[in-house]
Every structure is written in structure tokens, then in C-alpha cells.
Design a protein around this motif. Structure first.
Motif, PDB file in Angstrom:
ATOM      1  N   ARG A   1      -0.126   6.432  93.560  1.00  0.00           N
ATOM      2  CA  ARG A   1       0.940   7.431  93.429  1.00  0.00           C
ATOM      3  C   ARG A   1       1.985   6.879  92.459  1.00  0.00           C
ATOM      4  O   ARG A   1       1.933   5.720  92.052  1.00  0.00           O
ATOM      5  CB  ARG A   1       1.589   7.712  94.781  1.00  0.00           C
ATOM      6  N   ARG A   2       2.934   7.751  92.070  1.00  0.00           N
ATOM      7  CA  ARG A   2       4.021   7.287  91.228  1.00  0.00           C
ATOM      8  C   ARG A   2       5.248   7.019  92.096  1.00  0.00           C
ATOM      9  O   ARG A   2       5.355   7.538  93.217  1.00  0.00           O
ATOM     10  CB  ARG A   2       4.347   8.313  90.138  1.00  0.00           C
ATOM     11  N   TYR A   3       6.158   6.201  91.605  1.00  0.00           N
ATOM     12  CA  TYR A   3       7.373   5.882  92.334  1.00  0.00           C
ATOM     13  C   TYR A   3       8.592   6.280  91.514  1.00  0.00           C
ATOM     14  O   TYR A   3       8.589   6.106  90.289  1.00  0.00           O
ATOM     15  CB  TYR A   3       7.425   4.382  92.652  1.00  0.00           C
ATOM     16  N   GLN A   4       9.600   6.826  92.220  1.00  0.00           N
ATOM     17  CA  GLN A   4      10.861   7.150  91.547  1.00  0.00           C
ATOM     18  C   GLN A   4      11.848   6.013  91.777  1.00  0.00           C
ATOM     19  O   GLN A   4      11.993   5.534  92.907  1.00  0.00           O
ATOM     20  CB  GLN A   4      11.438   8.460  92.115  1.00  0.00           C
TER      21      GLN A   4
ATOM     22  N   PHE B   1       5.932   3.702  87.463  1.00  0.00           N
ATOM     23  CA  PHE B   1       7.300   3.626  87.974  1.00  0.00           C
ATOM     24  C   PHE B   1       8.238   4.406  87.055  1.00  0.00           C
ATOM     25  O   PHE B   1       8.431   4.030  85.900  1.00  0.00           O
ATOM     26  CB  PHE B   1       7.728   2.162  88.091  1.00  0.00           C
TER      27      PHE B   1
ATOM     28  N   SER C   1       5.709  -2.120  95.711  1.00  0.00           N
ATOM     29  CA  SER C   1       4.808  -0.996  95.980  1.00  0.00           C
ATOM     30  C   SER C   1       3.842  -1.354  97.103  1.00  0.00           C
ATOM     31  O   SER C   1       3.590  -0.552  98.006  1.00  0.00           O
ATOM     32  CB  SER C   1       4.053  -0.644  94.693  1.00  0.00           C
TER      33      SER C   1
ATOM     34  N   ASP D   1      12.368   6.097  95.578  1.00  0.00           N
ATOM     35  CA  ASP D   1      11.662   5.151  96.440  1.00  0.00           C
ATOM     36  C   ASP D   1      12.258   3.754  96.364  1.00  0.00           C
ATOM     37  O   ASP D   1      12.274   3.010  97.339  1.00  0.00           O
ATOM     38  CB  ASP D   1      10.196   5.089  96.015  1.00  0.00           C
ATOM     39  N   MET D   2      12.724   3.415  95.156  1.00  0.00           N
ATOM     40  CA  MET D   2      13.197   2.047  94.948  1.00  0.00           C
ATOM     41  C   MET D   2      14.513   2.058  94.185  1.00  0.00           C
ATOM     42  O   MET D   2      14.765   2.939  93.368  1.00  0.00           O
ATOM     43  CB  MET D   2      12.177   1.263  94.110  1.00  0.00           C
TER      44      MET D   2
ATOM     45  N   LEU E   1       5.544  -1.069 100.406  1.00  0.00           N
ATOM     46  CA  LEU E   1       5.766   0.336 100.771  1.00  0.00           C
ATOM     47  C   LEU E   1       4.472   0.978 101.264  1.00  0.00           C
ATOM     48  O   LEU E   1       4.476   1.777 102.201  1.00  0.00           O
ATOM     49  CB  LEU E   1       6.295   1.129  99.576  1.00  0.00           C
TER      50      LEU E   1
END
Lengths: 206, 206
Positions: free
Chosen positions: A80-83, A107, B200, A145-146, B203
Motif C-alpha cells: 500500500r502507499r503511505y501518507q 511514501f 512501514s 500515516d507517518m 505499521l
DNA sequence: GTTTGTGAAACGATTCACAGCT
DNA sequence: AGCTGTGAATCGTTTCACAAAC
């Protein structure tokens, strides 16, 4: 899940990169020894690391490159991608926003904040610097997310607390400060002065 | 000298920072327990780390703040300044040159190189970007102790080889590449994508 | 014959615990 | 009584070595 050592996770990331290289060169399988040679470790280490998560290879043959890469992406959470939100629009913060390598690996930096009126409103790569006072409201609308902390050391803990309160579950901290975060939030520190001092130590003790 | 673990060296750097804080607050002595609490470790760890280099404390009293800070600076090789060359004048390279924290802790960036004609001749903080083709001639005239590599991964090894040939004894590598350097050259890697992937992982595996 | 997967052995780092100094 | 310095115990990670699978 059993506790996985940090060093193991780092190596898994590296293996994934090497697998992508092998894949690119058209290899269908790869041996633990080939991976080890590429990464400067040992074949036993590679097999131990992988066996922690399952049994992916065929004896006598090695590991199927594509399948193993896919499994590593799953294990590392990279399907998945992370925001990400960056707090601090100084030299390093700005550089991070404009660095394309992150986006390439999943990311996405979707917000950047600063408290300096001279920086608020500027854009980096089309991303407008917002007032850090608006951190809570911006993240309420656009959850991330981060968080990436690139503020002076004295301000880092306050920012960390606010990010955590805003629901951030992982923090990458560039500030030279020892941050306290709740157990359920993961934290990684990057301290460049510390790296230079470690180099200085080896120069002084040859 | 006996082999000192990397983790030990990192902690020594941290102890030095904490000592500077205690010194600033006017404390004359500090116990291993106070240092440990400040740094999130244990008093036994602090004592073990320090005892590796000698016996600096007084039983019943603790460690003399100023003396111990001085000794740690000696041990870490921070009683002198270091000259650094940065190769790569992109976003990160430029940010490093302008970052004041390094100078503050004894690391002077005295040269920056790039191969892009659009960047050559620009200045960061009064430091002119030189053509990387001139790396050897510039470093012959202005020797440096450490090289900082901030070029794309594919170019990193060539730059490392040239830095080593030019007499550099320590390299800080930001490129996502596994560099090979001779034993007598020390190497530290900073790989931001790797740090994000480690986050990641946590998470994905909570 | 080749290479994996994995218990067992070796190694390294951290923590314990206490004797010894102030 | 307080706190260091350190050998011993513990814990975690890496390496060894080999049986099992292909």
C-alpha cells in the motif's frame, strides 16, 4: 507475531532491492548465496532472516525472484502507499519534499508545516507550506500515516506529542532529541551529527 | 585498542550531549543513573560503556561533569575540527552545506561538487559548486578528512573510489547503494527509504 | 550435486549483583 | 549510605553444520 530484530527488518529491505535488481536482469531464481554476496552478508544469515517468515525457497534451486519480492513487500507492508506529513520547512524539510525517491517507493508527502511566517505560503514541488498552528485541523481533514520531524531539537517533543494526538502511528525524527512516544507509535531517529561523530571516533582510534 | 561496538560509540556521543546539558545547568557531578535516565538506558550500561575507556568516576559521588565531557571529546576525536567534501549538489547536498549544526560540532564543509553544468558555479552559503571532474585537483590543494556522498545510487561507487584515491579516510553515504571501500576507510550509511520501510514494517505488523 | 531450513554452537551485548571505595 | 567498576549470568544475534528436498 514474534519479535523481529530491527537488523533483520533492515536486511529484508535490502534483499528486496537486490531481488528487484535480479528481476530486472531476468533471473527467475536466486540462491541465498547470491543474495548474500550482493549484500555483503552470509547465506546462512539470508536463510535465517527469510525462514523467520516462512519457507519460500526450493532446495537445490533457490528462491523464485518474483514471488519472494512479492512476499517481502507484503511482509514489509509495502503493498500500500503511505501518507506523510513533514513538520519543519527548513533546508532538510524542503529537500525531503522534493526528493523523488520516497514517492517512488510508496511514501507520499501530503503536507508540510512550519511556524516561520516567511516560509508559510511558499510551495515546494507544488505543496504549500502550512502554518504549524493548523497542524491539527489539516491532519483532521487529510489524515497521514507517518510524521517526519525536521524542527530544532527543543521543539521536537511538542511536535511529536501533537502528531501522536493527531493520530500519527509512526515518526521519523531528524531532530537531535530523545523523543518519548507511546508504545503503539513507532519511532526512528536519524541523527547526522551522531553519524559524523562515529566516523570521527574511528579516525581518532586507528 | 579493543574493538568498540558501534552501539557503544553512539551512546558515548549521546552521553556527551547530556553532559553538556548538565554542565550548562551548573551540575558539578552526575551519576550513571542520572545519565541513564536522561538517555533512556540503564546505569549499568552507562558504567560499562565508560569503563571500557577508563575509570572516570568516584564511588559514592558520580562523575565530574566537565572532566568526563572532556574525556569523551578526546575519545570521540572531537578535540579537532574535520574538513568535509560533499559530492552532489542536489536538494540534500545543498541542505547539508547550509545546515549549521555540523559546523557547530566541528565539521566544516569546505568543498561541494556536482556534474550538472546547471549547478556548477552556483553557491551555497558562499561555497561555490565545483565540477566533479575537478574533484582530484581540488582535494589535492585542499585535503579533506571525510567525504559525503549525495549522488544517485548508480554513481556512488565511482565517487567513493575517487574519494578514497584522493585520500579521504571516512565516508558518509546517503546514496542507496552498498559501497565497497578498503578496510582502512570507515563508512557510514544513511538510507532514508530504509528507515521509512522499517516504520512501514511495524505499521503492517502490529 | 546443489541449496534450503533449522537445531545447536559460538559469539556479542546487555543486565545483574555485589565487592570496594568515598 | 551512595555510587562506581566489573566479573558472572543472561539474553539476543549470527554462524555452523547437516539432514532433507529437489
Amino acid at each position: 507475531m514474534r519479535k523481529v530484530a530491527d537488523s533483520t527488518v533492515r536486511r529484508l529491505s535490502l534483499y528486496l532491492r537486490y531481488l528487484e535488481e535480479f528481476e530486472h536482469r531476468g533471473h527467475a531464481t536466486v540462491s541465498s548465496d547470491a543474495l548474500a554476496t550482493r549484500g555483503g552478508t552470509t547465506s546462512a544469515q539470508v536463510r535465517k532472516d527469510l525462514s523467520f517468515f516462512g519457507s519460500f525457497g526450493k532446495r537445490g534451486l533457490g528462491y523464485p525472484v518474483g514471488d519472494l519480492a512479492r512476499r517481502l513487500r507484503e511482509i514489509l507492508g509495502l503493498t500500500r502507499r503511505y501518507q506523510l506529513a513533514v513538520v519543519g520547512a527548513g533546508k532538510i524539510g524542503g529537500a525531503l519534499v522534493q526528493y523523488r525517491g520516497f514517492r517512488l517507493r510508496g511514501f507520499d508527502i501530503v503536507a508540510i508545516f512550519d511556524s516561520d511566517p516567511a516560509k508559510i505560503g511558499r510551495t515546494f514541488d507544488g505543496l504549500e507550506v502550512r502554518d504549524v498552528a493548523e497542524l491539527e485541523s489539516v491532519l483532521a481533514e487529510q489524515p497521514v500515516d507517518m510524521g517526519v520531524i525536521v524542527v530544532p531539537g527543543e521543539q521536537a517533543q511538542v511536535i511529536a506529542d501533537r502528531l501522536v494526538a493527531a493520530g500519527v502511528k509512526a515518526i521519523l525524527n531528524f531532530a537531535p532529541a530523545q523523543l518519548a512516544v507511546p508504545d503503539e507509535v513507532s519511532l526512528k531517529n536519524v541523527n547526522l551529527a551522531l553519524e559524523l561523530e562515529a566516523l570521527s571516533f574511528t579516525l581518532a582510534n586507528r
